[in-house]
Write a protein that holds these residues in place. Sequence first.
Motif, PDB file in Angstrom:
ATOM      1  N   GLU A 108       0.824  -1.190   0.000  1.00 15.37           N
ATOM      2  CA  GLU A 108       0.000   0.000   0.000  1.00 15.37           C
ATOM      3  C   GLU A 108       0.870   1.257   0.000  1.00 15.37           C
ATOM      4  O   GLU A 108       2.029   1.228   0.423  1.00 15.37           O
ATOM      5  N   GLN A 109       0.302   2.352  -0.467  1.00 15.07           N
ATOM      6  CA  GLN A 109       1.057   3.603  -0.505  1.00 15.07           C
ATOM      7  C   GLN A 109       1.458   4.017   0.904  1.00 15.07           C
ATOM      8  O   GLN A 109       0.650   4.049   1.818  1.00 15.07           O
ATOM      9  N   GLY A 110       2.742   4.315   1.074  1.00 15.85           N
ATOM     10  CA  GLY A 110       3.263   4.722   2.373  1.00 15.85           C
ATOM     11  C   GLY A 110       3.799   3.574   3.199  1.00 15.85           C
ATOM     12  O   GLY A 110       4.457   3.810   4.210  1.00 15.85           O
ATOM     13  N   GLU A 111       3.528   2.333   2.789  1.00 21.90           N
ATOM     14  CA  GLU A 111       4.028   1.193   3.546  1.00 21.90           C
ATOM     15  C   GLU A 111       5.452   0.857   3.107  1.00 21.90           C
ATOM     16  O   GLU A 111       5.913   1.251   2.034  1.00 21.90           O
ATOM     17  N   TYR A 112       6.156   0.088   3.965  1.00 18.35           N
ATOM     18  CA  TYR A 112       7.477  -0.388   3.603  1.00 18.35           C
ATOM     19  C   TYR A 112       7.346  -1.454   2.525  1.00 18.35           C
ATOM     20  O   TYR A 112       6.460  -2.302   2.568  1.00 18.35           O
ATOM     21  N   THR A 113       8.218  -1.394   1.554  1.00 21.54           N
ATOM     22  CA  THR A 113       8.219  -2.362   0.472  1.00 21.54           C
ATOM     23  C   THR A 113       9.326  -3.379   0.719  1.00 21.54           C
ATOM     24  O   THR A 113      10.494  -3.004   0.836  1.00 21.54           O
ATOM     25  N   LEU A 114       8.958  -4.656   0.804  1.00 16.67           N
ATOM     26  CA  LEU A 114       9.938  -5.719   1.017  1.00 16.67           C
ATOM     27  C   LEU A 114      10.513  -6.218  -0.297  1.00 16.67           C
ATOM     28  O   LEU A 114      11.447  -7.012  -0.299  1.00 16.67           O
ATOM     29  N   GLY A 115       9.965  -5.776  -1.397  1.00 20.57           N
ATOM     30  CA  GLY A 115      10.444  -6.196  -2.702  1.00 20.57           C
ATOM     31  C   GLY A 115       9.351  -6.037  -3.738  1.00 20.57           C
ATOM     32  O   GLY A 115       8.160  -6.080  -3.423  1.00 20.57           O
ATOM     33  N   VAL A 116       9.749  -5.818  -4.980  1.00 17.01           N
ATOM     34  CA  VAL A 116       8.807  -5.705  -6.083  1.00 17.01           C
ATOM     35  C   VAL A 116       9.110  -6.823  -7.073  1.00 17.01           C
ATOM     36  O   VAL A 116      10.232  -7.333  -7.140  1.00 17.01           O
ATOM     37  N   ALA A 139      -1.453   8.637 -12.871  1.00 17.35           N
ATOM     38  CA  ALA A 139      -0.012   8.391 -12.804  1.00 17.35           C
ATOM     39  C   ALA A 139       0.650   9.434 -11.909  1.00 17.35           C
ATOM     40  O   ALA A 139       0.334  10.619 -11.978  1.00 17.35           O
ATOM     41  N   TRP A 140       1.544   8.967 -11.058  1.00 18.74           N
ATOM     42  CA  TRP A 140       2.278   9.905 -10.201  1.00 18.74           C
ATOM     43  C   TRP A 140       3.719   9.439 -10.055  1.00 18.74           C
ATOM     44  O   TRP A 140       4.091   8.329 -10.415  1.00 18.74           O
ATOM     45  N   THR A 141       4.518  10.319  -9.507  1.00 21.60           N
ATOM     46  CA  THR A 141       5.930  10.012  -9.315  1.00 21.60           C
ATOM     47  C   THR A 141       6.120   9.138  -8.079  1.00 21.60           C
ATOM     48  O   THR A 141       5.536   9.415  -7.024  1.00 21.60           O
ATOM     49  N   LEU A 142       6.947   8.108  -8.217  1.00 21.78           N
ATOM     50  CA  LEU A 142       7.247   7.200  -7.116  1.00 21.78           C
ATOM     51  C   LEU A 142       8.697   7.388  -6.675  1.00 21.78           C
ATOM     52  O   LEU A 142       9.560   7.760  -7.483  1.00 21.78           O
ATOM     53  N   HIS A 143       8.954   7.118  -5.404  1.00 20.62           N
ATOM     54  CA  HIS A 143      10.335   7.085  -4.923  1.00 20.62           C
ATOM     55  C   HIS A 143      10.439   6.086  -3.768  1.00 20.62           C
ATOM     56  O   HIS A 143       9.546   6.001  -2.931  1.00 20.62           O
ATOM     57  N   TYR A 144      11.520   5.324  -3.763  1.00 24.93           N
ATOM     58  CA  TYR A 144      11.796   4.318  -2.736  1.00 24.93           C
ATOM     59  C   TYR A 144      13.123   4.659  -2.064  1.00 24.93           C
ATOM     60  O   TYR A 144      14.153   4.769  -2.728  1.00 24.93           O
ATOM     61  N   PHE A 145      13.070   4.860  -0.751  1.00 29.25           N
ATOM     62  CA  PHE A 145      14.296   5.197  -0.026  1.00 29.25           C
ATOM     63  C   PHE A 145      14.551   4.147   1.064  1.00 29.25           C
ATOM     64  O   PHE A 145      13.632   3.490   1.529  1.00 29.25           O
ATOM     65  N   PRO A 146      15.825   3.990   1.496  1.00 33.57           N
ATOM     66  CA  PRO A 146      16.162   2.963   2.488  1.00 33.57           C
ATOM     67  C   PRO A 146      15.720   3.359   3.892  1.00 33.57           C
ATOM     68  O   PRO A 146      15.684   4.548   4.236  1.00 33.57           O
ATOM     69  N   ASP A 147      15.382   2.362   4.714  1.00 30.76           N
ATOM     70  CA  ASP A 147      15.097   2.636   6.114  1.00 30.76           C
ATOM     71  C   ASP A 147      16.407   2.654   6.902  1.00 30.76           C
ATOM     72  O   ASP A 147      17.498   2.525   6.329  1.00 30.76           O
ATOM     73  N   ARG A 178      17.817   0.551   8.983  1.00 26.60           N
ATOM     74  CA  ARG A 178      18.611  -0.682   8.952  1.00 26.60           C
ATOM     75  C   ARG A 178      19.320  -0.832   7.614  1.00 26.60           C
ATOM     76  O   ARG A 178      20.511  -1.165   7.572  1.00 26.60           O
ATOM     77  N   ALA A 179      18.596  -0.610   6.511  1.00 23.61           N
ATOM     78  CA  ALA A 179      19.211  -0.724   5.189  1.00 23.61           C
ATOM     79  C   ALA A 179      20.323   0.307   5.008  1.00 23.61           C
ATOM     80  O   ALA A 179      21.347   0.029   4.385  1.00 23.61           O
ATOM     81  N   TRP A 180      20.131   1.495   5.592  1.00 23.99           N
ATOM     82  CA  TRP A 180      21.163   2.534   5.502  1.00 23.99           C
ATOM     83  C   TRP A 180      22.437   2.080   6.209  1.00 23.99           C
ATOM     84  O   TRP A 180      23.540   2.257   5.692  1.00 23.99           O
ATOM     85  N   ARG A 181      22.282   1.494   7.399  1.00 23.00           N
ATOM     86  CA  ARG A 181      23.464   1.017   8.149  1.00 23.00           C
ATOM     87  C   ARG A 181      24.172  -0.104   7.391  1.00 23.00           C
ATOM     88  O   ARG A 181      25.387  -0.276   7.521  1.00 23.00           O
ATOM     89  N   GLU A 182      23.433  -0.870   6.611  1.00 20.89           N
ATOM     90  CA  GLU A 182      24.029  -1.969   5.848  1.00 20.89           C
ATOM     91  C   GLU A 182      24.641  -1.506   4.538  1.00 20.89           C
ATOM     92  O   GLU A 182      25.141  -2.322   3.765  1.00 20.89           O
ATOM     93  N   GLY A 183      24.590  -0.199   4.263  1.00 17.15           N
ATOM     94  CA  GLY A 183      25.282   0.347   3.096  1.00 17.15           C
ATOM     95  C   GLY A 183      24.405   0.734   1.931  1.00 17.15           C
ATOM     96  O   GLY A 183      24.925   1.154   0.890  1.00 17.15           O
ATOM     97  N   GLU A 184      23.079   0.635   2.062  1.00 15.73           N
ATOM     98  CA  GLU A 184      22.186   1.016   0.970  1.00 15.73           C
ATOM     99  C   GLU A 184      21.819   2.494   1.101  1.00 15.73           C
ATOM    100  O   GLU A 184      21.036   2.885   1.969  1.00 15.73           O
TER     101      GLU A 184
END
Length: 393
Positions: free
Chosen positions: A159-167, A224-232, A234-240
């Motif tokens: 859903e919009q605004g939720e964390y994405t575990l993968g596409v 249609a709208w613009t999408l963006h996916y950013f790291p949380d 934990r992912a940031w600490r792991e280098g993403e």
Amino acid sequence: MEPTQPPQPSEPGASAVPPAPAAYPVSGPYAAPGPYTSPGMPYVAAPGPYGPYGAPRATTNGLAVGSLVSGIVCCLPPLGLVLGVFALRQIKKRGQNGKGLAIAGTALSTISTLLVVLGLITGQIQEGVRAFRDGMREAAAVRMPTELRTGECFLDDSEQGEYTLGVRVVDCAEPHNGEITGRFEVTGFDAWPGEKKLQQLGEERCETMAGTYALDTWSLGPDAWTLHYFPDRRAWREGEHRIACGIGGEERTRGSLRSDATTLTTDQMAFLTHVNPIEDAVYEEPEDDPEDDIEANRAWAADVRAAIDSARVGLRGRAWEKSAQAPVGTYLASLDSASKQWGKLAGAADADAFWAEYDRAWELLPEEGSKDVRKALDLTSTPPPADGEKGSA
């Protein structure tokens, strides 16, 4: 010398047994005879039929074990059946253990073989193989958005605004609700900058990427709208540290929305590059009416006129293909009129003067002329639904 005691008389009828000579001991009762051994060898109390070490221990037949395993796992049912038959023969001939294993393996393999044959006849095996293959393909297609390349299409069930575990990556010809327009590395932060900052960066940069990825803006649907996916964190600490940008919506669509230098002709690129800034400037209309902020509305009108004038210069300086020359000429004439009117709007003395020129300025924006040029250049010629306009007071 002491007198000796006379011998005691024995019981009546018993004969006296003379004492044995002192040199020979008296022998007791005879023991039961035991098994004979070779002279000089130790006595063996209960020798086995093959000597003192007994018979060798019987082994379990390996083919019987293999038959049972093949029958249980159902990978190669005929193999378990063949192994079981050969195992029974070897067990009988060699006196080995494992007859029960061989029988069980043979029975299970027979049942599995029958099921395989039945599945082949009814098509269930093929269906199962296809389902397994499709499942493996889908599992392999699930990736993080930041790993996708520009132009790849995907399905995102979150859903919009939720964390994405993968596409799930799919062909753009198949139904999808997202398309990657690019990605960029977030720099300048020693620690995780937080969701708010990353979201701000994503909105700014991804809007720009969408504009250069889909130049034919009329081809974009209303949702249609613009999408963006950013790291949380934990992912940031792991280098993403990357942010992925995309275009998408709630409804699934077919076909790619990409319209840039990789998909457009030089004339298509030239027209859209000069005209799109006009649309961008128009969409920046202030929320406040001229009565509340006349300066902001004047500045907006000036920006629209500047975009129109830039398009006039760029379109006139190009040699167009024959089919587009007449529509481009008509469109340029409309731009000339629009430039004068938007100039009046930018120089309005007050709110009343601004409203007096407002509706005419919108009317002169050459949408119809743009439609004819787009049709001649084989671009999308149906304009997107118009947003609500302010209208004159």
